[in-house]
Scaffold this motif. Structure first.
Motif, PDB file in Angstrom:
ATOM      1  N   MET A 189     -89.886 -67.632  42.068  1.00 32.73           N
ATOM      2  CA  MET A 189     -88.790 -67.782  41.101  1.00 32.73           C
ATOM      3  C   MET A 189     -88.670 -66.537  40.217  1.00 32.73           C
ATOM      4  O   MET A 189     -87.559 -66.042  39.970  1.00 32.73           O
ATOM      5  CB  MET A 189     -89.026 -69.028  40.237  1.00 32.73           C
ATOM      6  N   TYR A 190     -89.814 -66.037  39.744  1.00 33.35           N
ATOM      7  CA  TYR A 190     -89.771 -64.800  38.954  1.00 33.35           C
ATOM      8  C   TYR A 190     -89.218 -63.647  39.783  1.00 33.35           C
ATOM      9  O   TYR A 190     -88.407 -62.847  39.309  1.00 33.35           O
ATOM     10  CB  TYR A 190     -91.167 -64.450  38.440  1.00 33.35           C
ATOM     11  N   PHE A 191     -89.653 -63.566  41.031  1.00 36.80           N
ATOM     12  CA  PHE A 191     -89.193 -62.504  41.914  1.00 36.80           C
ATOM     13  C   PHE A 191     -87.680 -62.586  42.123  1.00 36.80           C
ATOM     14  O   PHE A 191     -86.981 -61.567  42.101  1.00 36.80           O
ATOM     15  CB  PHE A 191     -89.915 -62.581  43.255  1.00 36.80           C
ATOM     16  N   ALA A 192     -87.176 -63.802  42.306  1.00 36.36           N
ATOM     17  CA  ALA A 192     -85.744 -63.991  42.533  1.00 36.36           C
ATOM     18  C   ALA A 192     -84.917 -63.577  41.321  1.00 36.36           C
ATOM     19  O   ALA A 192     -83.753 -63.172  41.462  1.00 36.36           O
ATOM     20  CB  ALA A 192     -85.462 -65.453  42.882  1.00 36.36           C
ATOM     21  N   MET A 193     -85.512 -63.653  40.137  1.00 38.50           N
ATOM     22  CA  MET A 193     -84.798 -63.234  38.933  1.00 38.50           C
ATOM     23  C   MET A 193     -84.940 -61.735  38.682  1.00 38.50           C
ATOM     24  O   MET A 193     -83.979 -61.057  38.303  1.00 38.50           O
ATOM     25  CB  MET A 193     -85.324 -64.012  37.718  1.00 38.50           C
ATOM     26  N   CYS A 194     -86.149 -61.200  38.882  1.00 37.60           N
ATOM     27  CA  CYS A 194     -86.436 -59.820  38.490  1.00 37.60           C
ATOM     28  C   CYS A 194     -85.988 -58.789  39.526  1.00 37.60           C
ATOM     29  O   CYS A 194     -85.525 -57.708  39.158  1.00 37.60           O
ATOM     30  CB  CYS A 194     -87.939 -59.656  38.224  1.00 37.60           C
ATOM     31  N   TRP A 195     -86.138 -59.117  40.799  1.00 40.34           N
ATOM     32  CA  TRP A 195     -85.836 -58.127  41.832  1.00 40.34           C
ATOM     33  C   TRP A 195     -84.375 -57.679  41.821  1.00 40.34           C
ATOM     34  O   TRP A 195     -84.102 -56.470  41.867  1.00 40.34           O
ATOM     35  CB  TRP A 195     -86.232 -58.666  43.200  1.00 40.34           C
ATOM     36  N   PRO A 196     -83.386 -58.598  41.737  1.00 38.13           N
ATOM     37  CA  PRO A 196     -81.992 -58.132  41.664  1.00 38.13           C
ATOM     38  C   PRO A 196     -81.719 -57.252  40.448  1.00 38.13           C
ATOM     39  O   PRO A 196     -80.953 -56.282  40.533  1.00 38.13           O
ATOM     40  CB  PRO A 196     -81.186 -59.437  41.596  1.00 38.13           C
ATOM     41  N   LEU A 197     -82.336 -57.583  39.305  1.00 35.88           N
ATOM     42  CA  LEU A 197     -82.164 -56.748  38.112  1.00 35.88           C
ATOM     43  C   LEU A 197     -82.747 -55.361  38.328  1.00 35.88           C
ATOM     44  O   LEU A 197     -82.154 -54.355  37.927  1.00 35.88           O
ATOM     45  CB  LEU A 197     -82.831 -57.415  36.903  1.00 35.88           C
ATOM     46  N   SER A 198     -83.919 -55.293  38.971  1.00 35.58           N
ATOM     47  CA  SER A 198     -84.535 -53.992  39.257  1.00 35.58           C
ATOM     48  C   SER A 198     -83.655 -53.164  40.186  1.00 35.58           C
ATOM     49  O   SER A 198     -83.475 -51.956  39.980  1.00 35.58           O
ATOM     50  CB  SER A 198     -85.921 -54.187  39.887  1.00 35.58           C
ATOM     51  N   LEU A 199     -83.102 -53.804  41.200  1.00 35.66           N
ATOM     52  CA  LEU A 199     -82.204 -53.099  42.122  1.00 35.66           C
ATOM     53  C   LEU A 199     -80.954 -52.611  41.401  1.00 35.66           C
ATOM     54  O   LEU A 199     -80.474 -51.498  41.649  1.00 35.66           O
ATOM     55  CB  LEU A 199     -81.804 -54.023  43.278  1.00 35.66           C
ATOM     56  N   TRP A 200     -80.433 -53.445  40.507  1.00 36.75           N
ATOM     57  CA  TRP A 200     -79.254 -53.063  39.736  1.00 36.75           C
ATOM     58  C   TRP A 200     -79.553 -51.836  38.862  1.00 36.75           C
ATOM     59  O   TRP A 200     -78.765 -50.889  38.812  1.00 36.75           O
ATOM     60  CB  TRP A 200     -78.800 -54.239  38.876  1.00 36.75           C
ATOM     61  N   GLY A 201     -80.707 -51.848  38.192  1.00 43.04           N
ATOM     62  CA  GLY A 201     -81.088 -50.712  37.361  1.00 43.04           C
ATOM     63  C   GLY A 201     -81.247 -49.435  38.175  1.00 43.04           C
ATOM     64  O   GLY A 201     -80.795 -48.360  37.761  1.00 43.04           O
ATOM     65  N   ARG A 202     -81.875 -49.537  39.348  1.00 40.78           N
ATOM     66  CA  ARG A 202     -82.030 -48.355  40.201  1.00 40.78           C
ATOM     67  C   ARG A 202     -80.685 -47.849  40.701  1.00 40.78           C
ATOM     68  O   ARG A 202     -80.461 -46.641  40.803  1.00 40.78           O
ATOM     69  CB  ARG A 202     -82.913 -48.694  41.394  1.00 40.78           C
ATOM     70  N   ASN A 203     -79.802 -48.775  41.032  1.00 43.01           N
ATOM     71  CA  ASN A 203     -78.481 -48.398  41.500  1.00 43.01           C
ATOM     72  C   ASN A 203     -77.705 -47.648  40.428  1.00 43.01           C
ATOM     73  O   ASN A 203     -77.041 -46.644  40.703  1.00 43.01           O
ATOM     74  CB  ASN A 203     -77.715 -49.659  41.934  1.00 43.01           C
ATOM     75  N   ILE A 204     -77.784 -48.141  39.202  1.00 46.59           N
ATOM     76  CA  ILE A 204     -77.128 -47.460  38.076  1.00 46.59           C
ATOM     77  C   ILE A 204     -77.699 -46.056  37.898  1.00 46.59           C
ATOM     78  O   ILE A 204     -76.959 -45.076  37.734  1.00 46.59           O
ATOM     79  CB  ILE A 204     -77.300 -48.273  36.781  1.00 46.59           C
ATOM     80  N   GLU A 205     -79.032 -45.960  37.929  1.00 48.27           N
ATOM     81  CA  GLU A 205     -79.684 -44.662  37.757  1.00 48.27           C
ATOM     82  C   GLU A 205     -79.294 -43.702  38.871  1.00 48.27           C
ATOM     83  O   GLU A 205     -79.060 -42.516  38.625  1.00 48.27           O
ATOM     84  CB  GLU A 205     -81.195 -44.856  37.719  1.00 48.27           C
ATOM     85  N   ARG A 206     -79.218 -44.209  40.106  1.00 45.45           N
ATOM     86  CA  ARG A 206     -78.857 -43.359  41.234  1.00 45.45           C
ATOM     87  C   ARG A 206     -77.420 -42.851  41.105  1.00 45.45           C
ATOM     88  O   ARG A 206     -77.140 -41.682  41.365  1.00 45.45           O
ATOM     89  CB  ARG A 206     -79.041 -44.158  42.530  1.00 45.45           C
ATOM     90  N   ARG A 207     -76.517 -43.738  40.677  1.00 44.06           N
ATOM     91  CA  ARG A 207     -75.121 -43.327  40.511  1.00 44.06           C
ATOM     92  C   ARG A 207     -74.973 -42.291  39.404  1.00 44.06           C
ATOM     93  O   ARG A 207     -74.198 -41.350  39.530  1.00 44.06           O
ATOM     94  CB  ARG A 207     -74.263 -44.551  40.199  1.00 44.06           C
ATOM     95  N   MET A 208     -75.730 -42.496  38.311  1.00 45.66           N
ATOM     96  CA  MET A 208     -75.682 -41.539  37.218  1.00 45.66           C
ATOM     97  C   MET A 208     -76.224 -40.187  37.643  1.00 45.66           C
ATOM     98  O   MET A 208     -75.681 -39.135  37.284  1.00 45.66           O
ATOM     99  CB  MET A 208     -76.447 -42.087  35.998  1.00 45.66           C
ATOM    100  N   SER A 209     -77.334 -40.202  38.407  1.00 47.20           N
ATOM    101  CA  SER A 209     -77.908 -38.943  38.882  1.00 47.20           C
ATOM    102  C   SER A 209     -76.954 -38.220  39.822  1.00 47.20           C
ATOM    103  O   SER A 209     -76.808 -36.995  39.770  1.00 47.20           O
ATOM    104  CB  SER A 209     -79.225 -39.214  39.613  1.00 47.20           C
ATOM    105  N   ALA A 210     -76.252 -38.984  40.653  1.00 49.73           N
ATOM    106  CA  ALA A 210     -75.287 -38.383  41.567  1.00 49.73           C
ATOM    107  C   ALA A 210     -74.129 -37.771  40.796  1.00 49.73           C
ATOM    108  O   ALA A 210     -73.626 -36.700  41.133  1.00 49.73           O
ATOM    109  CB  ALA A 210     -74.778 -39.426  42.552  1.00 49.73           C
ATOM    110  N   GLY A 211     -73.715 -38.457  39.721  1.00 50.39           N
ATOM    111  CA  GLY A 211     -72.621 -37.930  38.914  1.00 50.39           C
ATOM    112  C   GLY A 211     -73.013 -36.657  38.196  1.00 50.39           C
ATOM    113  O   GLY A 211     -72.202 -35.734  38.046  1.00 50.39           O
ATOM    114  N   VAL A 212     -74.266 -36.585  37.752  1.00 50.64           N
ATOM    115  CA  VAL A 212     -74.719 -35.378  37.030  1.00 50.64           C
ATOM    116  C   VAL A 212     -74.843 -34.191  37.976  1.00 50.64           C
ATOM    117  O   VAL A 212     -74.557 -33.060  37.635  1.00 50.64           O
ATOM    118  CB  VAL A 212     -76.085 -35.663  36.355  1.00 50.64           C
ATOM    119  N   SER A 213     -75.282 -34.464  39.220  1.00 52.60           N
ATOM    120  CA  SER A 213     -75.523 -33.378  40.167  1.00 52.60           C
ATOM    121  C   SER A 213     -74.242 -32.763  40.719  1.00 52.60           C
ATOM    122  O   SER A 213     -74.257 -31.709  41.317  1.00 52.60           O
ATOM    123  CB  SER A 213     -76.374 -33.904  41.337  1.00 52.60           C
ATOM    124  N   ARG A 214     -73.095 -33.476  40.556  1.00 56.01           N
ATOM    125  CA  ARG A 214     -71.836 -32.939  41.090  1.00 56.01           C
ATOM    126  C   ARG A 214     -71.295 -31.818  40.232  1.00 56.01           C
ATOM    127  O   ARG A 214     -71.399 -31.826  39.050  1.00 56.01           O
ATOM    128  CB  ARG A 214     -70.797 -34.069  41.181  1.00 56.01           C
TER     129      ARG A 214
END
Length: 214
Positions: A189-214
């Protein structure tokens, strides 16, 4: 483990989400104040914020829960367990979120401030219209990461007798004598709550890094 035990775990899960929401929303409200105090040009205001951040970052969340749960009644505040835990989580979150946003505010390029001042913007308008929107975007990955930590940190509320997901798991385990099964379900249950949030945070960070590198 039957439907009745699983339903009891779901009740604990609901309280875990409630506590997380209380701590996070309260932490946002007070964290903004802490962040603004931390970057203030007034020394004594800045020192108060530094002390607040240092106090709650430098002490364990478990101790903060004990102080809120057992200490507030000694001061005449007879609060229910959920309110005491919510206060402790709010104070804890405000220190960490305030520090995250302080770093984000200071990370906004100084040229933005200089340009806004050249246009004649007042300090309040400068902060609200120019600095804060950019700081919010910069702080989003770290804010989501802290939300994950806060969600897991609610499990410590079991120490003061509050029945959230971890405490509910302990009670069910004591009833059916199958701890591995019960806590396997609790962990899932904890995993089902935390894992999507972790993926969301990484996705945001990846998009921001891609935007900065352009």
């Amino acid at each position: 483990m039957g439907p009745q035990e699983f339903a009891y775990l779901l009740q604990g899960l609901a309280w875990t989400l409630v506590l997380t929401a209380m701590g996070f929303v309260g932490g946002i409200a007070f964290g903004v104040i802490v962040a603004l105090m931390r970057v203030s040009s007034v020394t004594w205001i800045r020192l108060i914020a530094i002390g607040w951040i240092g106090l709650f970052q430098g002490t364990p969340l478990l101790m903060q829960l004990f102080v809120a749960y057992f200490g507030l009644p000694l001061l005449g505040f007879n609060l229910p367990a959920w309110a005491a835990v919510g206060i402790a989580l709010t104070a804890h979150a405000s220190a960490f979120l305030g520090d995250i946003w302080r770093g984000a505010i200071q990370a906004v390029p100084r040229g933005q401030t200089e340009a806004a001042m050249a246009l004649g913007l007042h300090t309040r308008s400068l902060m609200i219209d120019v600095i804060m929107p950019q700081a919010f975007k910069l702080s989003l990955p770290a804010t989501v990461g802290f939300l994950v930590q806060l969600l897991k940190g609610t499990s410590l509320a079991a120490i003061v007798g509050f029945i959230e997901l971890t405490r509910a798991g302990s009670i069910v385990s004591n009833q059916i004598y199958r701890p591995l099964l019960v806590f396997g379900v609790v962990g899932a249950m904890y995993f089902a709550m935390c894992w999507p949030l972790s993926l969301w945070g990484r996705n945001i960070e990846r998009r921001m890094s891609a935007g900065v590198s352009r």
